[in-house]
Design a protein around this motif. Structure first.
Motif, short mmCIF file in Angstrom:
data_model
loop_
_atom_site.label_atom_id
_atom_site.label_comp_id
_atom_site.label_asym_id
_atom_site.label_seq_id
_atom_site.Cartn_x
_atom_site.Cartn_y
_atom_site.Cartn_z
N SER A 30 0.91 -1.26 -0.05
CA SER A 30 0.03 -0.02 0.13
C SER A 30 0.80 1.19 0.16
O SER A 30 0.49 2.36 -0.96
CB SER A 30 -0.85 -0.13 1.33
OG SER A 30 -0.15 0.13 2.49
N LEU A 31 1.84 1.20 0.66
CA LEU A 31 2.90 2.42 0.61
C LEU A 31 3.56 2.63 -0.89
O LEU A 31 3.65 3.87 -1.03
CB LEU A 31 4.05 2.28 1.79
CG LEU A 31 3.42 2.29 3.19
CD1 LEU A 31 4.75 2.10 4.28
CD2 LEU A 31 2.87 3.48 3.64
N LEU A 32 3.77 1.22 -1.29
CA LEU A 32 4.45 1.57 -2.60
C LEU A 32 3.57 2.02 -3.56
O LEU A 32 3.93 3.01 -4.35
CB LEU A 32 4.95 0.22 -3.12
CG LEU A 32 6.32 -0.49 -2.37
CD1 LEU A 32 6.50 -1.93 -2.79
CD2 LEU A 32 7.39 0.47 -2.83
N ILE A 33 2.13 1.54 -3.57
CA ILE A 33 1.13 2.32 -4.52
C ILE A 33 0.93 3.91 -4.19
O ILE A 33 0.90 4.46 -5.03
CB ILE A 33 -0.17 1.53 -4.22
CG1 ILE A 33 -0.10 0.04 -4.62
CG2 ILE A 33 -1.24 2.18 -5.09
CD1 ILE A 33 -1.31 -0.99 -4.47
N THR A 34 0.83 4.17 -2.91
CA THR A 34 0.84 5.46 -2.57
C THR A 34 1.99 6.37 -3.21
O THR A 34 1.61 7.37 -3.81
CB THR A 34 0.94 5.55 -0.99
OG1 THR A 34 -0.15 5.02 -0.42
CG2 THR A 34 0.70 7.32 -0.83
N TYR A 35 3.27 5.99 -3.06
CA TYR A 35 4.34 6.62 -3.45
C TYR A 35 4.35 6.65 -4.91
O TYR A 35 4.95 7.65 -5.84
CB TYR A 35 5.69 5.93 -3.14
CG TYR A 35 7.00 6.47 -3.59
CD1 TYR A 35 7.45 7.45 -3.16
CD2 TYR A 35 7.71 5.74 -4.60
CE1 TYR A 35 8.64 7.89 -3.70
CE2 TYR A 35 8.60 6.40 -5.20
CZ TYR A 35 9.19 7.39 -4.84
OH TYR A 35 10.39 7.83 -5.12
N ASP A 36 3.99 5.38 -5.54
CA ASP A 36 3.98 5.35 -7.26
C ASP A 36 3.03 6.43 -7.78
O ASP A 36 3.16 6.96 -8.54
CB ASP A 36 3.69 3.91 -7.46
CG ASP A 36 4.05 3.76 -9.01
OD1 ASP A 36 4.79 4.68 -9.38
OD2 ASP A 36 3.74 2.55 -9.32
N LYS A 41 2.03 11.37 -10.46
CA LYS A 41 0.95 12.67 -10.74
C LYS A 41 1.69 14.08 -10.53
O LYS A 41 1.47 14.96 -11.29
CB LYS A 41 -0.13 12.49 -9.80
CG LYS A 41 -1.33 11.20 -10.22
CD LYS A 41 -1.62 11.35 -11.52
CE LYS A 41 -2.58 10.26 -11.65
NZ LYS A 41 -3.26 10.18 -13.04
N VAL A 42 2.71 14.09 -9.50
CA VAL A 42 3.25 15.28 -9.26
C VAL A 42 4.52 15.61 -10.06
O VAL A 42 4.81 16.57 -10.53
CB VAL A 42 3.55 15.17 -7.82
CG1 VAL A 42 4.20 16.76 -7.10
CG2 VAL A 42 2.10 15.04 -6.99
N PHE A 43 5.40 14.44 -10.15
CA PHE A 43 6.61 14.55 -10.59
C PHE A 43 6.71 13.99 -12.19
O PHE A 43 7.92 14.03 -12.65
CB PHE A 43 7.86 14.16 -9.88
CG PHE A 43 8.01 14.58 -8.49
CD1 PHE A 43 8.25 15.71 -8.30
CD2 PHE A 43 7.27 14.03 -7.23
CE1 PHE A 43 8.19 16.31 -6.90
CE2 PHE A 43 7.28 14.49 -6.01
CZ PHE A 43 7.84 15.78 -5.85
N ASN A 44 5.65 13.22 -12.37
CA ASN A 44 5.63 12.66 -13.95
C ASN A 44 6.80 11.82 -14.02
O ASN A 44 7.51 11.58 -15.15
CB ASN A 44 5.68 13.82 -14.88
CG ASN A 44 5.24 13.11 -16.35
OD1 ASN A 44 4.66 12.12 -16.33
ND2 ASN A 44 5.92 13.78 -17.41
N ALA A 45 7.17 10.97 -12.77
CA ALA A 45 8.30 9.93 -12.74
C ALA A 45 7.90 8.64 -13.24
O ALA A 45 6.38 8.37 -13.16
CB ALA A 45 8.77 9.89 -11.35
N PRO A 46 8.58 7.85 -13.72
CA PRO A 46 8.06 6.49 -14.28
C PRO A 46 7.85 5.70 -12.95
O PRO A 46 8.12 5.95 -11.90
CB PRO A 46 9.38 5.98 -14.97
CG PRO A 46 10.46 6.74 -14.45
CD PRO A 46 10.05 8.09 -13.99
N SER A 47 6.96 4.65 -13.27
CA SER A 47 6.55 3.75 -12.22
C SER A 47 7.76 3.01 -11.78
O SER A 47 8.45 2.56 -12.45
CB SER A 47 5.38 2.62 -12.68
OG SER A 47 5.13 1.60 -11.82
#
Length: 210
Positions: A30-36, A41-47
């Motif tokens: 759940s923490l990984l999903i939240t971070y992902d 959304k905010v930094f447009n970083a890859p998964s």
């Protein structure tokens, strides 16, 4: 499928420890999903491959959860006509149910071993950016299924041993489906635990020692 008895009590600590690990793994997921979600959304970083890791965690959690559910009598069993059957037919029904469970558990463990052997032979990796070697999650998955199969077989052998020795009452008590009275009592205990009050069952046991 299994009520508290010598075999179930011996296997329960291992199954409970695995269930705790699976629960904490879900928290990590759940923490990984939240971070992902935030970084995309905010930094447009890859998964980070959360989908892949989540699939591994769910598969392993299910494999180890089978054993805990078996020992806590949580697997679904259709028992609409069970209470009206004579004792011998109830014993036969329990034996068939446990034999089916053990056979299915062994089949799953066998097929999981075949899948792992193929992954090791061909050096299979995930078709994802992580390129995870498949033998790593599959080995943990296989371990959970082997545990499930071993416990199911042990419980089946214990039930057969009780029947052979003529302890049919214990066999019905340990390996028969829960009665309506037992389910009601469990619900009462759960409510008492939530309210912080001593259960009626505990109070009755305490009174019996006087």
């Amino acid at each position: 499928m299994a009520r508290p008895n010598l075999i179930a009590n011996a296997c329960l600590p291992i199954a409970k420890a695995a269930a705790y690990v699976a629960g904490y793994a879900l928290i990590v997921l759940s923490l990984l999903i939240t971070y992902d979600v935030i970084v995309r959304k905010v930094f447009n970083a890859p998964s980070l491959g959360t989908d892949e890791i989540g699939g591994y965690i769910v598969a392993v959690m299910a494999a180890f959860g089978f054993t805990y559910a078996l020992l806590k009598d949580a697997h679904t069993r259709i028992d609409i006509f069970y209470q009206w059957l004579p004792r011998r037919l109830r014993l036969l029904a329990n034996l068939l149910a446990m034999s089916g469970m053990a056979a299915y558990a062994c089949f799953m463990a066998w097929r999981a071993w075949g899948t792992l052997a193929e992954s090791i032979e061909y050096g299979s990796t995930a078709n994802t950016p992580l390129h995870t070697p498949q033998w790593i999650p599959q080995s943990i998955w296989l371990l959970g299924l082997v545990l499930f199969a071993a416990v199911a077989v042990l419980l089946l052998l214990h039930a057969v041993w009780l029947m052979v020795r003529g302890h049919s009452h214990q066999a019905l008590q340990f390996y028969g489906p829960k009665t309506l009275e037992e389910e009601i009592q469990e619900e009462r205990l759960s409510v008492d635990d939530l309210d912080g009050r001593p259960s009626t069952l505990t109070a009755a046991k305490g009174g019996s020692h006087d």
